[in-house]
Design an enzyme around this catalytic site. Structure first.
Site, mmCIF file in Angstrom:
data_model
loop_
_atom_site.group_PDB
_atom_site.id
_atom_site.type_symbol
_atom_site.label_atom_id
_atom_site.label_comp_id
_atom_site.label_asym_id
_atom_site.label_seq_id
_atom_site.Cartn_x
_atom_site.Cartn_y
_atom_site.Cartn_z
ATOM 1 N N TYR A 60 -56.130 -34.182 -63.305
ATOM 2 C CA TYR A 60 -56.663 -34.750 -65.258
ATOM 3 C C TYR A 60 -55.544 -35.898 -65.458
ATOM 4 O O TYR A 60 -56.343 -37.034 -65.610
ATOM 5 C CB TYR A 60 -56.088 -33.844 -66.112
ATOM 6 C CG TYR A 60 -56.762 -34.063 -67.274
ATOM 7 C CD1 TYR A 60 -58.071 -34.248 -67.265
ATOM 8 C CD2 TYR A 60 -56.012 -34.507 -68.192
ATOM 9 C CE1 TYR A 60 -58.145 -34.372 -68.810
ATOM 10 C CE2 TYR A 60 -56.771 -35.156 -69.194
ATOM 11 C CZ TYR A 60 -57.266 -35.293 -69.957
ATOM 12 O OH TYR A 60 -58.138 -35.042 -71.253
ATOM 13 N N LYS A 73 -56.798 -40.818 -65.929
ATOM 14 C CA LYS A 73 -56.442 -40.180 -66.913
ATOM 15 C C LYS A 73 -55.481 -42.224 -67.153
ATOM 16 O O LYS A 73 -55.595 -43.079 -67.260
ATOM 17 C CB LYS A 73 -56.123 -39.937 -68.200
ATOM 18 C CG LYS A 73 -57.164 -38.909 -68.278
ATOM 19 C CD LYS A 73 -58.008 -38.627 -68.972
ATOM 20 C CE LYS A 73 -59.095 -37.926 -69.383
ATOM 21 N NZ LYS A 73 -60.463 -39.153 -69.191
ATOM 22 N N SER A 79 -56.462 -40.841 -71.883
ATOM 23 C CA SER A 79 -55.408 -39.438 -72.790
ATOM 24 C C SER A 79 -53.380 -40.063 -72.893
ATOM 25 O O SER A 79 -53.772 -40.325 -72.071
ATOM 26 C CB SER A 79 -55.268 -38.242 -71.774
ATOM 27 O OG SER A 79 -55.045 -37.326 -71.534
#
Length: 263
Positions: free
Chosen positions: A152, A156, A139
């Site tokens: 998160y 990533k 991401s």
């Protein structure tokens, strides 16, 4: 000639969003696809594709589940040519001081341990077929702050580095490993944001921070994943490719619209 004619492909997170779009796109280009997901969506995707697809319920962060998925592809399709390790979770949007250790660990288990397990168990099978590709969904949140929660974003960032390390450690195997970095995309994970914007008639504001001034659709990201997995990207290895409408091309600035002059 279809790019994946006769190829064996595994797509994790195939029950919705980018994974579902990619599974359908791989099959449309001739691949035989194993659709893996923890939800029932994998079966629905496989049904949409038809006889060229098989579905399996898989927890991306479970080594036993990943092994079962690899074994299914080998048993049904004779081996593996492409692994698209796409499954992931967001963990919501809590800040550092609102995130407990259990949530942080769970996000890393799915988002980072999952791609590691995909590489560990799929790469030897791909090498045995003479080579192929592994694509990991990272991401733009893995590049810098501002696109996801701490857990998160950290997960990533790890995926990006994992792609680089794996590419090096697979030297000589003809197995390429690259990371796909989506920007804001309309998927099941981001549905609450889009649903709220539609409810208040402000959908046009979604994605306005990137130069294209819009969010992406899953099919747009699926096309990038297929490129990285295809022979067209035969010399692309160990890279992190952002497909984010240009969001990551700049640090935050106050800008004029194109064609306007500063006061």
């Amino acid at each position: 000639m279809m790019r994946f004619e006769g190829k064996s492909v595994i797509v994790t997170g195939a029950g919705s969003g980018i994974g579902r779009a990619a599974a359908i796109a791989f099959a449309a280009e001739g691949a035989r696809v194993v659709c893996a997901d923890l939800s029932d969506g994998a079966a629905a995707t496989a049904t949409t594709i038809g006889p060229a697809a098989r579905a399996i319920r898989m927890d991306a962060g479970s080594e036993a589940d990943v092994i079962r998925t690899v074994e299914l592809a080998v048993a049904e399709h004779g081996g593996i040519d492409v692994m698209f390790a796409n499954a992931g979770i967001s963990g919501g949007l809590p800040g550092i001081f609102d995130t407990d250790a259990a949530l942080f660990a769970e996000v890393l288990r799915v988002n980072l341990l999952g791609p590691f397990l995909a590489i560990k168990h799929a790469a030897p099978r791909i090498a045995r077929r003479g080579g192929g590709a592994i694509v990991l969904t990272a991401s733009v949140a893995g590049l810098r702050s501002g696109a996801g929660s701490p857990a998160y974003s950290a997960s990533k960032a790890g995926v990006i580095n994992l792609a680089q390390v794996a590419a090096q450690q697979l030297s000589g195997s003809n197995v390429r490993v690259n990371a796909l970095l989506p920007g804001l995309t309309e998927t099941g994970m981001t549905a609450p944001v889009f649903d709220h914007a539609r409810a208040v008639d402000k959908l046009d504001r979604i994605g306005r921070l990137n130069p294209l001034r819009r969010a992406a659709q899953p099919e747009e990201l699926a096309k990038v994943a297929l490129f990285l997995a295809s022979a067209e990207a035969s010399y692309v290895n160990g890279q992190a490719l952002a497909a984010d409408g240009g969001l990551s091309s700049s640090h935050p600035v106050t800008r004029q619209d194109y064609g306007q002059t500063a006061a």
